[in-house]
Design a protein around this motif. Structure first.
Motif, PDB file in Angstrom:
ATOM      1  N   HIS A  80      67.253  -4.518 -22.158  1.00 52.04           N
ATOM      2  CA  HIS A  80      67.290  -3.237 -22.886  1.00 52.04           C
ATOM      3  C   HIS A  80      67.936  -2.138 -22.038  1.00 52.04           C
ATOM      4  O   HIS A  80      68.505  -1.191 -22.570  1.00 52.04           O
ATOM      5  CB  HIS A  80      65.890  -2.818 -23.331  1.00 52.04           C
ATOM      6  CG  HIS A  80      64.965  -2.492 -22.203  1.00 52.04           C
ATOM      7  ND1 HIS A  80      64.274  -3.446 -21.495  1.00 52.04           N
ATOM      8  CD2 HIS A  80      64.633  -1.307 -21.637  1.00 52.04           C
ATOM      9  CE1 HIS A  80      63.561  -2.867 -20.550  1.00 52.04           C
ATOM     10  NE2 HIS A  80      63.751  -1.570 -20.610  1.00 52.04           N
ATOM     11  N   GLU A  81      67.854  -2.302 -20.724  1.00 58.91           N
ATOM     12  CA  GLU A  81      68.452  -1.289 -19.840  1.00 58.91           C
ATOM     13  C   GLU A  81      69.982  -1.273 -19.944  1.00 58.91           C
ATOM     14  O   GLU A  81      70.609  -0.258 -19.668  1.00 58.91           O
ATOM     15  CB  GLU A  81      68.051  -1.553 -18.383  1.00 58.91           C
ATOM     16  CG  GLU A  81      66.556  -1.435 -18.156  1.00 58.91           C
ATOM     17  CD  GLU A  81      66.150  -1.946 -16.771  1.00 58.91           C
ATOM     18  OE1 GLU A  81      66.972  -1.888 -15.832  1.00 58.91           O
ATOM     19  OE2 GLU A  81      65.008  -2.423 -16.644  1.00 58.91           O
ATOM     20  N   THR A  84      71.079   1.468 -22.357  1.00 60.65           N
ATOM     21  CA  THR A  84      70.571   2.840 -22.258  1.00 60.65           C
ATOM     22  C   THR A  84      71.660   3.889 -22.044  1.00 60.65           C
ATOM     23  O   THR A  84      71.703   4.889 -22.759  1.00 60.65           O
ATOM     24  CB  THR A  84      69.542   2.921 -21.107  1.00 60.65           C
ATOM     25  OG1 THR A  84      68.537   1.933 -21.354  1.00 60.65           O
ATOM     26  CG2 THR A  84      68.899   4.286 -21.070  1.00 60.65           C
ATOM     27  N   ASP A  85      72.538   3.674 -21.070  1.00 63.25           N
ATOM     28  CA  ASP A  85      73.521   4.714 -20.742  1.00 63.25           C
ATOM     29  C   ASP A  85      74.425   5.026 -21.934  1.00 63.25           C
ATOM     30  O   ASP A  85      74.676   6.187 -22.244  1.00 63.25           O
ATOM     31  CB  ASP A  85      74.384   4.289 -19.549  1.00 63.25           C
ATOM     32  CG  ASP A  85      73.595   4.336 -18.245  1.00 63.25           C
ATOM     33  OD1 ASP A  85      72.369   4.605 -18.306  1.00 63.25           O
ATOM     34  OD2 ASP A  85      74.191   4.089 -17.182  1.00 63.25           O
ATOM     35  N   ALA A  88      72.490   6.775 -24.658  1.00 62.02           N
ATOM     36  CA  ALA A  88      72.180   8.154 -24.254  1.00 62.02           C
ATOM     37  C   ALA A  88      73.408   9.053 -24.447  1.00 62.02           C
ATOM     38  O   ALA A  88      73.289  10.191 -24.903  1.00 62.02           O
ATOM     39  CB  ALA A  88      71.704   8.182 -22.809  1.00 62.02           C
ATOM     40  N   PRO A  95      69.728   9.290 -19.424  1.00 64.91           N
ATOM     41  CA  PRO A  95      69.229   7.904 -19.548  1.00 64.91           C
ATOM     42  C   PRO A  95      67.697   7.801 -19.509  1.00 64.91           C
ATOM     43  O   PRO A  95      67.125   7.007 -20.265  1.00 64.91           O
ATOM     44  CB  PRO A  95      69.868   7.196 -18.352  1.00 64.91           C
ATOM     45  CG  PRO A  95      71.155   7.953 -18.145  1.00 64.91           C
ATOM     46  CD  PRO A  95      70.839   9.389 -18.464  1.00 64.91           C
ATOM     47  N   VAL A  98      65.921   7.913 -22.996  1.00 64.47           N
ATOM     48  CA  VAL A  98      66.256   7.021 -24.111  1.00 64.47           C
ATOM     49  C   VAL A  98      65.759   5.597 -23.876  1.00 64.47           C
ATOM     50  O   VAL A  98      65.841   5.075 -22.766  1.00 64.47           O
ATOM     51  CB  VAL A  98      67.794   7.011 -24.321  1.00 64.47           C
ATOM     52  CG1 VAL A  98      68.216   5.911 -25.276  1.00 64.47           C
ATOM     53  CG2 VAL A  98      68.251   8.367 -24.858  1.00 64.47           C
ATOM     54  N   VAL A  99      65.253   4.990 -24.942  1.00 62.72           N
ATOM     55  CA  VAL A  99      64.938   3.564 -24.891  1.00 62.72           C
ATOM     56  C   VAL A  99      65.178   2.965 -26.272  1.00 62.72           C
ATOM     57  O   VAL A  99      65.032   3.647 -27.287  1.00 62.72           O
ATOM     58  CB  VAL A  99      63.475   3.317 -24.424  1.00 62.72           C
ATOM     59  CG1 VAL A  99      62.453   3.786 -25.449  1.00 62.72           C
ATOM     60  CG2 VAL A  99      63.253   1.849 -24.076  1.00 62.72           C
ATOM     61  N   GLY A 252      66.174   3.296 -31.840  1.00 66.57           N
ATOM     62  CA  GLY A 252      66.245   4.038 -30.582  1.00 66.57           C
ATOM     63  C   GLY A 252      65.269   5.201 -30.576  1.00 66.57           C
ATOM     64  O   GLY A 252      64.887   5.710 -31.622  1.00 66.57           O
ATOM     65  N   GLU A 293      61.037   4.748 -21.391  1.00 66.60           N
ATOM     66  CA  GLU A 293      60.674   3.330 -21.260  1.00 66.60           C
ATOM     67  C   GLU A 293      59.163   3.116 -21.214  1.00 66.60           C
ATOM     68  O   GLU A 293      58.668   2.045 -21.567  1.00 66.60           O
ATOM     69  CB  GLU A 293      61.271   2.748 -19.973  1.00 66.60           C
ATOM     70  CG  GLU A 293      62.707   2.332 -20.083  1.00 66.60           C
ATOM     71  CD  GLU A 293      63.129   1.609 -18.804  1.00 66.60           C
ATOM     72  OE1 GLU A 293      62.974   0.387 -18.753  1.00 66.60           O
ATOM     73  OE2 GLU A 293      63.581   2.291 -17.863  1.00 66.60           O
TER      74      GLU A 293
END
Ligand code: PLP
Length: 419
Positions: A80-81, A84-85, A88, A95, A98-99, A252, A293
């Motif tokens: 999931h990471e 993120t960027d 976002a 970052p 956001v998740v 999201g 997160e």
């Protein structure tokens, strides 16, 4: 000249994003012709690359089994990471804010567990009177869950109007703010396409002591958002509309940085929100990860995240600035054509100012036969969206729709209205 098919084709030829249409599967009729697909606000189209992204994970699952969590080409443990960027960037967030997790309605509930904290005389929730049904059910059930009744405050357009006036929103917050625990706004509103000044609403709401949440189901991937600067407490969105991640895909969340280390905030917890170093210790008390997160519950569905990743890579390549620029032009072109050919037959209820709308225009037919005309244009190969009681929603999306799509749609609508 501006209103001819040739002119639409010329605009397409000059369109800097024209190559992107070919990166998506355009639905086709039985005879092989492409549909006029103007429904990206309901379900975005499939990028041709999505299959590769999902196939990669299927292959690694076959090859590694559980070891794929560590050894897959894109290890599943932090998968999931990887999203993120880019996510976002699309919503104008940091970052840590956001998740990607769960789905929209579920996330609204989880975020309300934290940000809807009714106390004695402050227990109300402010929403639009024509909020999306799921949002309405969610807030009504939250109010009841906390043991309150009559907790819903609705922002309603004035008699004879379709849109909310900003001064009326502000007056309501000013007048009733002391009793409002949470303001939850859809941006843009799914029905009218109206965009709200969430930064201003957040400032007014916070001054009154309210929490502010935004439903970005129709905003993410459509509007140029500055979520961090807007200062709202939280936001949630789905990814299967403008973000083209496939039916029912994972949603999201945004939780403002100022809450990132507020570990005393009440929240519903699960192991995926727990500190990554000790997650598999399995015995520790809950120790949340800082930032959004820390609101995760479960290990996420990798196949869905893979589809989102395919889409986010396209968005990242194009950039929201270029996308938004075309969007304003494409929707402006739709508006021009409707005004030129169907001024007396069609009323556009969406705001005229491009800063107060996204790509969608909501149309009402003057003589009230909306549903039958909608069905007639559908038979002609247009895929759009009908919403009770009387709106046809048309969403030309800048990634894969053309000026020719828009022109063809208006001509079909005109022909059907002339019958
Ligand atoms: C599409 C949409 C939803 C759908 O919610 P899911 O939980 O993803 O099914 C909710 N709210 C709004 C405003 C929407 O536009």
């Amino acid at each position: 000249m501006k209103y001819t098919l040739a002119y639409a084709q010329k605009l397409d030829a000059q369109d800097e994003l024209k190559s992107y249409r070919d990166k998506f599967y355009m639905p086709r009729k039985e005879n092989g012709e492409e549909h006029i697909y103007l429904c990206g606000n309901s379900l975005g189209l499939q990028p041709k690359t999505t299959k590769e992204y999902i196939d990669q994970e299927l292959a690694d699952w076959a090859k590694y089994g559980v070891e794929g969590h560590f050894h897959a080409k894109n290890p599943w443990l932090p998968y999931h990471e990887f999203l993120t960027d880019k996510m976002a960037k699309i919503v104008g967030a940091k970052p840590i804010e956001v998740v990607m997790m769960n789905t929209l309605s579920v996330n609204l509930h989880l975020l309300m567990a934290t940000f809807y904290r009714p106390i004695k005389n402050r227990y109300k929730i402010l929403i639009e009177s024509d909020a999306f049904p799921s949002d309405r059910y969610a807030v009504e059930s939250q109010i009841r869950f906390h043991g309150y009744t009559n907790g819903l405050v609705e922002l309603r357009p004035r008699e004879g109007e379709e849109l909310l006036r900003h001064e009326d929103i502000e007056a309501t917050i000013e007048k009733e703010g002391d009793e409002i625990a949470l303001i939850l706004i859809g941006c843009p509103n799914y029905y009218t396409g109206q965009v709200f000044d969430i930064k201003r609403i957040a400032a007014l709401g916070h001054a009154k002591g309210c929490s502010i949440g935004v439903d970005l189901a129709h905003g993410a991937g459509n509007l140029k958002l500055e979520l961090h600067d807007s200062n709202v407490d939280f936001a949630a969105w789905c990814t299967y509309k403008y973000l083209n991640s496939g039916p029912g895909s994972v949603g999201g969340c945004f939780i403002h940085e100022r809450h990132a280390h507020a570990f005393d905030l009440p929240r519903f917890a699960g192991w995926w929100g727990h500190d990554k170093e000790t997650r598999f210790g399995m015995r520790d008390g809950f120790n949340p990860i800082p930032g959004a997160e820390g609101w995760q519950l479960s290990n996420p569905p990798i196949l869905s995240l893979a589809a989102i990743r395919a889409s986010l890579d396209i968005f990242d390549e194009v950039g929201m600035a270029a996308l938004y620029k075309k969007s304003v032009q494409l929707t402006g072109y739709l508006e021009d054509l409707l005004n030129e050919f169907l001024e007396n037959e069609v009323t556009i209820i969406t705001p005229k100012d491009s800063t107060e709308r996204g790509c969608q225009l909501s149309l009402q037919l003057t003589n009230g036969n909306g549903k039958s005309i909608f069905e007639a244009v559908t038979k002609r190969g247009v895929i759009a969206d009908w919403r009770e009681p009387n709106v046809i929603r048309i969403a030309p999306t800048p990634l894969y729709n053309s000026y020719t799509d828009v022109h063809t749609f208006v001509m079909i609508l005109k022909e059907e209205l002339e019958k």
